[in-house]
Design a protein around this motif. Structure first.
Motif, mmCIF file in Angstrom:
data_model
loop_
_atom_site.group_PDB
_atom_site.id
_atom_site.type_symbol
_atom_site.label_atom_id
_atom_site.label_comp_id
_atom_site.label_asym_id
_atom_site.label_seq_id
_atom_site.Cartn_x
_atom_site.Cartn_y
_atom_site.Cartn_z
ATOM 1 N N GLY A 1 105.011 56.517 16.951
ATOM 2 C CA GLY A 1 103.746 56.379 16.908
ATOM 3 C C GLY A 1 103.661 55.180 16.783
ATOM 4 O O GLY A 1 102.286 54.701 16.607
ATOM 5 N N GLY A 2 104.451 54.317 17.956
ATOM 6 C CA GLY A 2 103.834 52.219 17.894
ATOM 7 C C GLY A 2 103.431 52.569 19.601
ATOM 8 O O GLY A 2 104.056 51.249 19.629
ATOM 9 N N SER A 3 103.578 53.630 20.156
ATOM 10 C CA SER A 3 102.839 53.354 21.196
ATOM 11 C C SER A 3 101.767 52.550 21.972
ATOM 12 O O SER A 3 101.984 51.705 23.185
ATOM 13 C CB SER A 3 103.314 55.066 22.456
ATOM 14 N N VAL A 4 100.627 53.112 21.286
ATOM 15 C CA VAL A 4 99.383 51.934 21.850
ATOM 16 C C VAL A 4 99.709 50.444 21.239
ATOM 17 O O VAL A 4 99.210 49.534 21.932
ATOM 18 C CB VAL A 4 97.817 52.363 20.605
ATOM 19 N N VAL A 5 100.063 50.137 20.201
ATOM 20 C CA VAL A 5 100.199 48.571 20.314
ATOM 21 C C VAL A 5 100.695 48.387 20.718
ATOM 22 O O VAL A 5 101.170 46.709 21.551
ATOM 23 C CB VAL A 5 101.134 48.837 18.281
ATOM 24 N N MET A 6 101.786 48.784 20.849
ATOM 25 C CA MET A 6 103.076 48.134 22.151
ATOM 26 C C MET A 6 102.755 48.145 23.421
ATOM 27 O O MET A 6 103.114 46.653 23.731
ATOM 28 C CB MET A 6 105.005 49.411 22.236
ATOM 29 N N LEU A 7 101.861 49.328 23.781
ATOM 30 C CA LEU A 7 101.263 49.031 25.507
ATOM 31 C C LEU A 7 100.669 48.066 25.516
ATOM 32 O O LEU A 7 100.611 47.188 26.193
ATOM 33 C CB LEU A 7 100.029 50.435 25.402
ATOM 34 N N ILE A 8 99.743 47.402 24.278
ATOM 35 C CA ILE A 8 98.997 46.411 24.029
ATOM 36 C C ILE A 8 99.922 45.477 23.799
ATOM 37 O O ILE A 8 99.356 43.576 25.372
ATOM 38 C CB ILE A 8 97.613 46.728 22.845
ATOM 39 N N THR A 9 100.562 44.917 23.460
ATOM 40 C CA THR A 9 101.376 44.309 23.214
ATOM 41 C C THR A 9 101.898 43.632 24.552
ATOM 42 O O THR A 9 102.021 42.389 24.919
ATOM 43 C CB THR A 9 102.704 43.776 21.967
ATOM 44 N N MET A 10 102.411 44.963 25.106
ATOM 45 C CA MET A 10 103.603 45.071 26.492
ATOM 46 C C MET A 10 101.962 43.683 27.663
ATOM 47 O O MET A 10 102.392 42.831 28.135
ATOM 48 C CB MET A 10 103.679 45.814 27.317
ATOM 49 N N LEU A 11 101.213 44.710 27.796
ATOM 50 C CA LEU A 11 100.509 44.050 28.424
ATOM 51 C C LEU A 11 100.087 41.966 28.265
ATOM 52 O O LEU A 11 99.410 41.501 28.903
ATOM 53 C CB LEU A 11 98.732 44.682 28.820
ATOM 54 N N LEU A 12 99.342 41.961 26.809
ATOM 55 C CA LEU A 12 98.906 41.157 26.447
ATOM 56 C C LEU A 12 99.998 39.233 26.826
ATOM 57 O O LEU A 12 99.665 38.701 27.305
ATOM 58 C CB LEU A 12 98.810 40.859 25.260
ATOM 59 N N ILE A 13 101.196 40.367 26.597
ATOM 60 C CA ILE A 13 102.742 39.344 27.262
ATOM 61 C C ILE A 13 103.460 39.446 27.663
ATOM 62 O O ILE A 13 104.139 38.987 27.981
ATOM 63 C CB ILE A 13 103.428 39.077 25.643
ATOM 64 N N ARG A 14 102.567 40.018 28.703
ATOM 65 C CA ARG A 14 103.310 40.444 29.811
ATOM 66 C C ARG A 14 104.742 40.859 30.221
ATOM 67 O O ARG A 14 105.632 39.755 30.700
ATOM 68 C CB ARG A 14 103.115 39.251 31.158
ATOM 69 N N HIS A 15 104.983 41.743 29.135
ATOM 70 C CA HIS A 15 106.499 42.183 28.574
ATOM 71 C C HIS A 15 107.206 43.261 29.747
ATOM 72 O O HIS A 15 106.071 43.810 29.480
ATOM 73 C CB HIS A 15 106.570 41.989 27.246
ATOM 74 N N LYS A 16 107.334 43.342 30.486
ATOM 75 C CA LYS A 16 108.334 44.658 30.557
ATOM 76 C C LYS A 16 107.025 45.679 31.623
ATOM 77 O O LYS A 16 107.103 46.787 31.896
ATOM 78 C CB LYS A 16 108.549 45.922 29.309
ATOM 79 N N ILE A 17 106.108 44.988 32.361
ATOM 80 C CA ILE A 17 104.965 45.280 33.212
ATOM 81 C C ILE A 17 105.540 45.660 34.562
ATOM 82 O O ILE A 17 104.660 46.457 35.530
ATOM 83 C CB ILE A 17 103.646 44.645 32.705
ATOM 84 N N ARG A 18 106.643 45.248 34.839
ATOM 85 C CA ARG A 18 106.510 45.827 36.431
ATOM 86 C C ARG A 18 107.643 47.080 36.471
ATOM 87 O O ARG A 18 108.526 47.436 37.447
ATOM 88 C CB ARG A 18 107.632 44.814 36.970
ATOM 89 N N LYS A 19 108.103 47.352 35.064
ATOM 90 C CA LYS A 19 109.258 48.600 34.918
ATOM 91 C C LYS A 19 108.539 49.996 35.077
ATOM 92 O O LYS A 19 107.558 49.709 34.249
ATOM 93 C CB LYS A 19 110.175 47.958 33.755
ATOM 94 N N LYS A 20 108.566 50.575 35.681
ATOM 95 C CA LYS A 20 107.877 52.047 36.166
ATOM 96 C C LYS A 20 108.018 52.882 34.745
ATOM 97 O O LYS A 20 107.648 53.371 34.654
ATOM 98 C CB LYS A 20 108.302 52.387 37.302
#
Length: 90
Positions: free
Chosen positions: A45-64
């Motif tokens: 259930g944390g998918s939306v917040v996790m995606l936003i967090t990843m994009l904001l802090i640029r974490h795991k964004i290169r991992k398909k």
């Protein structure tokens, strides 16, 4: 309904904290959070917040696995929510 809202708030906060923690550990060379754990938090259930967090802090964004997997999880969760909603109000 209130319990569901509280659940999603808690899992979202937890997903944010764990994702940010993993980013800090990645920068400092420390022990990392398992990718399976991050994906499980997303699926729970944390998918939306996790995606936003990843994009904001640029974490795991290169991992398909994450940049395709988490949006896919969001789509599946939305589809499930629609099915449940229609089941209650059909």
């Amino acid at each position: 309904m209130i319990y569901l809202s509280v659940y999603f708030a808690i899992i979202s906060i937890f997903a944010f904290i764990i994702t940010a923690f993993d980013k800090v550990r990645a920068m400092r060379g420390g022990r990392r959070v398992k990718e399976a754990t991050l994906l499980l938090l997303s699926a729970l259930g944390g998918s939306v917040v996790m995606l936003i967090t990843m994009l904001l802090i640029r974490h795991k964004i290169r991992k398909k696995k994450f940049m395709a997997g988490i949006p896919l999880i969001i789509i599946l969760q939305l589809a499930l929510a629609v099915l449940i909603w229609r089941g209650f109000y059909a």
